[in-house]
Design an enzyme around this catalytic site. Structure first.
Site, PDB file in Angstrom:
ATOM      1  N   TRP A   1     -40.129  25.130   2.486  1.00 11.33           N
ATOM      2  CA  TRP A   1     -40.476  26.307   3.445  1.00 11.33           C
ATOM      3  C   TRP A   1     -40.506  27.766   2.872  1.00 11.33           C
ATOM      4  O   TRP A   1     -39.493  27.876   2.214  1.00 11.33           O
ATOM      5  CB  TRP A   1     -39.409  26.123   4.377  1.00 11.33           C
ATOM      6  CG  TRP A   1     -39.724  27.053   5.653  1.00 11.33           C
ATOM      7  CD1 TRP A   1     -40.437  26.736   6.839  1.00 11.33           C
ATOM      8  CD2 TRP A   1     -38.956  28.532   5.842  1.00 11.33           C
ATOM      9  NE1 TRP A   1     -40.406  27.506   7.554  1.00 11.33           N
ATOM     10  CE2 TRP A   1     -39.566  28.850   7.049  1.00 11.33           C
ATOM     11  CE3 TRP A   1     -38.516  29.431   5.125  1.00 11.33           C
ATOM     12  CZ2 TRP A   1     -39.602  30.188   7.757  1.00 11.33           C
ATOM     13  CZ3 TRP A   1     -38.322  30.670   5.473  1.00 11.33           C
ATOM     14  CH2 TRP A   1     -38.632  31.070   6.990  1.00 11.33           C
TER      15      TRP A   1
ATOM     16  N   LYS B   1     -36.496  23.436  10.539  1.00 13.61           N
ATOM     17  CA  LYS B   1     -35.295  23.014  11.362  1.00 13.61           C
ATOM     18  C   LYS B   1     -33.738  23.675  11.121  1.00 13.61           C
ATOM     19  O   LYS B   1     -32.900  23.728  11.911  1.00 13.61           O
ATOM     20  CB  LYS B   1     -35.087  21.548  11.313  1.00 13.61           C
ATOM     21  CG  LYS B   1     -34.067  20.711  12.345  1.00 13.61           C
ATOM     22  CD  LYS B   1     -34.890  20.588  13.674  1.00 13.61           C
ATOM     23  CE  LYS B   1     -33.810  20.149  14.448  1.00 13.61           C
ATOM     24  NZ  LYS B   1     -34.295  20.478  15.965  1.00 13.61           N
TER      25      LYS B   1
ATOM     26  N   CYS C   1     -36.123  24.487   3.140  1.00 13.10           N
ATOM     27  CA  CYS C   1     -36.423  23.763   1.812  1.00 13.10           C
ATOM     28  C   CYS C   1     -35.383  22.698   1.859  1.00 13.10           C
ATOM     29  O   CYS C   1     -34.244  22.937   2.232  1.00 13.10           O
ATOM     30  CB  CYS C   1     -36.453  24.505   0.675  1.00 13.10           C
ATOM     31  SG  CYS C   1     -37.562  25.776   0.377  1.00 13.10           S
TER      32      CYS C   1
ATOM     33  N   ARG D   1     -36.858  20.288   6.938  1.00 15.72           N
ATOM     34  CA  ARG D   1     -36.323  21.555   6.632  1.00 15.72           C
ATOM     35  C   ARG D   1     -37.637  22.504   6.012  1.00 15.72           C
ATOM     36  O   ARG D   1     -37.300  23.660   5.780  1.00 15.72           O
ATOM     37  CB  ARG D   1     -35.381  21.340   5.386  1.00 15.72           C
ATOM     38  CG  ARG D   1     -34.070  20.596   5.903  1.00 15.72           C
ATOM     39  CD  ARG D   1     -33.303  20.434   4.754  1.00 15.72           C
ATOM     40  NE  ARG D   1     -32.590  21.637   4.313  1.00 15.72           N
ATOM     41  CZ  ARG D   1     -31.404  22.202   4.655  1.00 15.72           C
ATOM     42  NH1 ARG D   1     -30.707  21.636   5.742  1.00 15.72           N
ATOM     43  NH2 ARG D   1     -31.185  23.274   4.095  1.00 15.72           N
TER      44      ARG D   1
ATOM     45  N   GLU E   1     -43.390  27.841  20.367  1.00 14.05           N
ATOM     46  CA  GLU E   1     -43.260  27.193  19.102  1.00 14.05           C
ATOM     47  C   GLU E   1     -43.856  26.109  18.827  1.00 14.05           C
ATOM     48  O   GLU E   1     -44.193  25.907  17.712  1.00 14.05           O
ATOM     49  CB  GLU E   1     -41.653  27.127  18.670  1.00 14.05           C
ATOM     50  CG  GLU E   1     -40.909  25.883  19.800  1.00 14.05           C
ATOM     51  CD  GLU E   1     -39.483  25.667  19.127  1.00 14.05           C
ATOM     52  OE1 GLU E   1     -39.376  25.809  18.003  1.00 14.05           O
ATOM     53  OE2 GLU E   1     -38.517  25.573  19.911  1.00 14.05           O
TER      54      GLU E   1
ATOM     55  N   ASN F   1     -33.200  25.754  -3.326  1.00  9.26           N
ATOM     56  CA  ASN F   1     -33.097  26.190  -1.787  1.00  9.26           C
ATOM     57  C   ASN F   1     -32.341  27.423  -1.748  1.00  9.26           C
ATOM     58  O   ASN F   1     -31.101  27.304  -2.147  1.00  9.26           O
ATOM     59  CB  ASN F   1     -32.757  25.105  -0.860  1.00  9.26           C
ATOM     60  CG  ASN F   1     -32.414  25.593   0.578  1.00  9.26           C
ATOM     61  OD1 ASN F   1     -33.047  26.414   0.910  1.00  9.26           O
ATOM     62  ND2 ASN F   1     -31.237  24.863   1.257  1.00  9.26           N
ATOM     63  N   GLY F   2     -32.946  28.357  -1.282  1.00  9.28           N
ATOM     64  CA  GLY F   2     -32.178  29.679  -1.240  1.00  9.28           C
ATOM     65  C   GLY F   2     -33.170  30.622  -1.669  1.00  9.28           C
ATOM     66  O   GLY F   2     -34.614  30.470  -1.701  1.00  9.28           O
TER      67      GLY F   2
ATOM     68  N   LYS G   1     -39.787  27.159  23.795  1.00 12.13           N
ATOM     69  CA  LYS G   1     -40.437  25.833  23.440  1.00 12.13           C
ATOM     70  C   LYS G   1     -42.070  26.036  23.591  1.00 12.13           C
ATOM     71  O   LYS G   1     -42.559  25.535  22.711  1.00 12.13           O
ATOM     72  CB  LYS G   1     -39.965  24.844  24.762  1.00 12.13           C
ATOM     73  CG  LYS G   1     -38.620  24.150  24.418  1.00 12.13           C
ATOM     74  CD  LYS G   1     -38.262  23.194  23.356  1.00 12.13           C
ATOM     75  CE  LYS G   1     -37.733  24.029  22.071  1.00 12.13           C
ATOM     76  NZ  LYS G   1     -36.295  24.201  22.417  1.00 12.13           N
TER      77      LYS G   1
ATOM     78  N   GLU H   1     -35.719  29.589  27.564  1.00 12.14           N
ATOM     79  CA  GLU H   1     -35.612  28.407  26.576  1.00 12.14           C
ATOM     80  C   GLU H   1     -37.162  27.995  26.852  1.00 12.14           C
ATOM     81  O   GLU H   1     -37.487  27.342  25.722  1.00 12.14           O
ATOM     82  CB  GLU H   1     -34.469  27.493  26.909  1.00 12.14           C
ATOM     83  CG  GLU H   1     -34.608  26.234  26.222  1.00 12.14           C
ATOM     84  CD  GLU H   1     -34.729  26.194  24.861  1.00 12.14           C
ATOM     85  OE1 GLU H   1     -34.408  27.359  24.189  1.00 12.14           O
ATOM     86  OE2 GLU H   1     -34.775  25.235  24.386  1.00 12.14           O
TER      87      GLU H   1
ATOM     88  N   HIS I   1     -40.725  46.122  36.703  1.00 12.71           N
ATOM     89  CA  HIS I   1     -40.200  47.307  35.470  1.00 12.71           C
ATOM     90  C   HIS I   1     -41.218  47.476  34.381  1.00 12.71           C
ATOM     91  O   HIS I   1     -41.063  48.159  33.569  1.00 12.71           O
ATOM     92  CB  HIS I   1     -39.021  47.149  34.945  1.00 12.71           C
ATOM     93  CG  HIS I   1     -37.896  47.373  36.227  1.00 12.71           C
ATOM     94  ND1 HIS I   1     -37.803  48.469  37.180  1.00 12.71           N
ATOM     95  CD2 HIS I   1     -36.801  46.458  36.832  1.00 12.71           C
ATOM     96  CE1 HIS I   1     -36.788  48.132  37.898  1.00 12.71           C
ATOM     97  NE2 HIS I   1     -36.534  46.977  37.865  1.00 12.71           N
TER      98      HIS I   1
HETATM   99  C1  F6R Z   1     -36.011  26.263  18.867  1.00 15.86           C
HETATM  100  C2  F6R Z   1     -35.033  25.996  17.808  1.00 15.86           C
HETATM  101  C3  F6R Z   1     -34.403  27.119  17.290  1.00 15.86           C
HETATM  102  C4  F6R Z   1     -32.855  26.891  16.744  1.00 15.86           C
HETATM  103  C5  F6R Z   1     -32.367  28.094  16.208  1.00 15.86           C
HETATM  104  C6  F6R Z   1     -31.161  27.853  15.755  1.00 15.86           C
HETATM  105  O1  F6R Z   1     -36.342  24.945  19.073  1.00 15.86           O
HETATM  106  O2  F6R Z   1     -34.594  24.906  17.470  1.00 15.86           O
HETATM  107  O3  F6R Z   1     -34.594  28.223  18.073  1.00 15.86           O
HETATM  108  O4  F6R Z   1     -32.111  26.815  17.992  1.00 15.86           O
HETATM  109  O5  F6R Z   1     -33.027  28.333  15.034  1.00 15.86           O
HETATM  110  O6  F6R Z   1     -30.389  26.623  15.170  1.00 15.86           O
HETATM  111  P1  F6R Z   1     -29.190  25.979  15.007  1.00 15.86           P
HETATM  112  O7  F6R Z   1     -28.964  25.663  16.336  1.00 15.86           O
HETATM  113  O8  F6R Z   1     -29.279  24.790  14.032  1.00 15.86           O
HETATM  114  O9  F6R Z   1     -28.026  26.957  14.651  1.00 15.86           O
END
Ligand code: F6R
Length: 585
Positions: free
Chosen positions: A75, A580, A2, A28, A470, A101-102, A467, A463, A486
């Site tokens: 969000w 984000k 949010c 956000r 998501e 927000n919260g 990617k 990683e 395993h």
């Molecule tokens: C994936 C992604 C998330 C962030 C995670 C931590 O692409 O961006 O997995 O890496 O939410 O966020 P930060 O780095 O802002 O603490």
């Protein structure tokens, strides 16, 4: 999660500024959005479900008049994605409007009490209770007293902006969710983060926990939880903003991947000049500490795993923990150095881990992207990774710069890696886009994918899987090649995509690759081993240095994930259900 935005200006027509400001916070959350403006002592509200541009097409925010407004991009946490559950929320009499927000943890209790005395609720959210709570309190208390009570009585987290119909002011309250005031010549802006106003000012004040404030267009007063006025220092910030807009790109994600060479060079330069002192202090702290623990989530955690790999190689003992599990697995004391790694600097799980470590008297440092973020402000020492604004929800260039900083740290302890040609190597990789897209097309037809690595490439496998998941919504598992036999091998059938990350001539991962191939897997190889170079299913990374290979293989994976998602027509920059900045537990 949010985004909240508020503005008080000399100018009577702030609708466009509000819209642009809210758009800058859209990463956000993008389930729904809305605005409330105060015009001639009347609060006008427009809101609906969907991304900001879509809602604006429908309701036309630009019709809102007035020099004072609050706005929200959601969000969802409590209550489904509906118009009723969108912010702003109103009191019964319509005299109060809020954005939040919260999470208000004790909202059900409060809602029950307010319902009994006649309040009518129109949403299923926790946030709506805030408007009714203030409406009730203000029947016999001043707003300052109501804010003091709110901070005392409310359990949970909040950054709140509140408008009253009869006042040219915005009231603001904060606990755990971020809130800043951008100070401009002819206006004040309130927002979840500095990016919302960094195009208008580089001066801000930051709310700390359990503070509230009264903001007008040319003044601000802040108070602590007992109602005592507090002085706030105005901070000047520098926030690297790459060229705004998507430019020639279809998505911000690709733009941000292609910015990697530039941001790598910027970070390396800064570690030699502007951040040299702080970098030196960090190295000293690492040397002095008996124990070092990284704390991070998601992509940042994967960068920390790479950091742990590099440091282990030269005998520096470090542990890395997913922040949400920190208190269950970390043994922390005053001789421990906790290094938080976070792009946003606002991730609640990381903040919780740091608070836990602080209670145990550990030292806290951080590597963050967003300056003056909560994590940076909690740290004794913090280095900026200088990736610049990341708009796409999937982290790409921030991951690269987190890893580059960790490599620089490892270098100081003797890890051999040439970082000077990294940006050139990244550019080189971009030239394989066509081949990568062809491979992506094939993978996009499957429901599952497996990515395997060992040692240096194990974090990269995780990683790349993250990617792919998501942004393409394909189930992907990133794992240690050695673990296949395993259990997971049972899932490999004819045509199952397996992406194998082969560093040099690592025989073990080559055997794992053969094992899955023998079971019919459709293999893609990302490697720096020139013997594979010409094969159709190979993304060749031209680097001999294995430390750098991890990083470059991750970028190859970013490109692959991007193209898989693009072939499938996914909303790459705003994947469903994600945000984000993860400021909930
Ligand atoms: C994936 C992604 C998330 C962030 C995670 C931590 O692409 O961006 O997995 O890496 O939410 O966020 P930060 O780095 O802002 O603490």
């Amino acid at each position: 999660m949010c985004g909240i935005f508020g503005c008080l200006s000399n100018n009577d027509n702030i609708a466009l500024l509000m819209l642009k400001g809210l758009k800058r916070l859209e990463y956000r959350g993008y389930d729904s959005c809305g605005m409330a403006f105060l015009d001639n002592h009347v609060i006008n509200v427009k809101k609906d479900v969907g991304e900001i541009d879509r809602v604006n097409d429908k309701v036309n925010f630009l019709e809102l008049k007035g020099h004072l407004g609050i706005a929200h991009t959601r969000w969802s946490t409590t209550g489904k994605v509906t118009k009723q559950n969108s912010h702003p929320h109103q009191s019964c009499d319509g005299n109060i409007s809020i954005v939040h927000n919260g999470i208000i943890e004790n909202y059900e209790e409060i809602k029950q009490v307010l319902t009994v005395i006649g309040h009518k609720f129109v949403s299923n959210t926790d946030s709506e209770v805030i408007a009714h709570y203030f409406e009730e309190k203000l029947k016999n208390k001043s707003i300052n007293e109501a804010c003091i009570d709110f901070i005392k009585e409310i359990k949970g987290t909040f950054a709140i902006l509140l408008l009253k119909q009869d006042e040219d002011k915005i009231y603001a309250l904060k606990r755990d969710s971020p809130l800043a005031v951008g100070i401009c010549k002819d206006k004040n802006i309130l927002a979840s983060d500095i990016h919302a106003f960094s195009n208008l000012t580089n001066k801000a004040i930051f709310f700390d926990n359990d503070e509230f404030g009264i903001i007008t267009k040319d003044s601000y007063e802040l108070f602590n939880k007992d109602g005592k006025a507090i002085e706030k220092l105005i901070k000047s910030f520098e926030w690297k903003e790459e060229e705004t807009g998507k430019k020639k790109y279809k998505h911000f994600m690709m733009k941000e991947i292609e910015e990697e060479p530039k941001v790598v060079d910027r970070l390396l330069r800064s570690l030699d000049y502007e951040q040299k002192n702080d970098f030196g202090k960090l190295i000293e702290l690492i040397k002095k500490s008996k124990k070092i623990i990284f704390a991070a989530c998601g992509t940042s955690y994967h960068a920390s795993l790479l950091g742990a790999y590099y440091l282990h190689k030269i005998g520096v003992e470090v542990q890395t923990l997913i922040a949400s599990e920190f208190k269950h697995y970390a043994n922390v004391d005053k001789d421990t150095l906790v290094i938080a790694i976070s792009q946003s600097g606002e991730t609640m799980d990381v903040i919780d881990a740091l608070n836990y470590a602080k209670e145990k008297n550990a030292k806290i440092v951080s590597l963050v992207n967003v300056p003056y973020s909560t994590i940076q402000r909690m740290s004794e020492l913090s280095l900026n990774i200088l990736a610049g604004q990341e708009i796409s929800v999937a982290s790409t260039k921030a991951f690269v710069n987190q890893t580059v900083l960790l490599l620089r740290i490892a270098q100081e302890f003797g890890y051999g890696v040439n970082l000077k040609n990294l940006s050139a190597k990244l550019k080189n990789l971009f030239q394989q886009k066509e081949k990568i897209r062809k491979i992506a097309k094939k993978i996009s037809q499957s429901n599952d994918a497996y990515i395997i690595g060992r040692g240096l490439t194990y974090p990269v496998a995780r990683e790349i899987a993250l990617k792919i998941k998501e942004i393409s919504y394909i189930h992907a598992e990133g794992m240690m090649g050695g673990e296949l036999k395993h259990g997971t091998l049972a899932l490999i059938d004819d045509g199952t995509p397996v992406i194998s990350l082969i560093s040099n001539s690592d025989e073990d991962i080559i055997s794992n690759t053969r094992e899955v191939e023998a079971r019919g897997a459709d293999i893609t190889i990302i490697t720096n081993n020139p013997t594979f170079k010409e094969q159709e299913n190979v993304i060749y990374v031209n680097t001999g240095n294995d430390g750098k290979f991890g990083l470059l293989a991750a970028t190859a994976g970013q490109l692959l994930a991007y193209h898989i998602a693009d072939v499938l027509g996914r909303p790459i920059d705003k994947p469903k259900n994600l945000s984000k900045s993860i400021s909930v537990r």
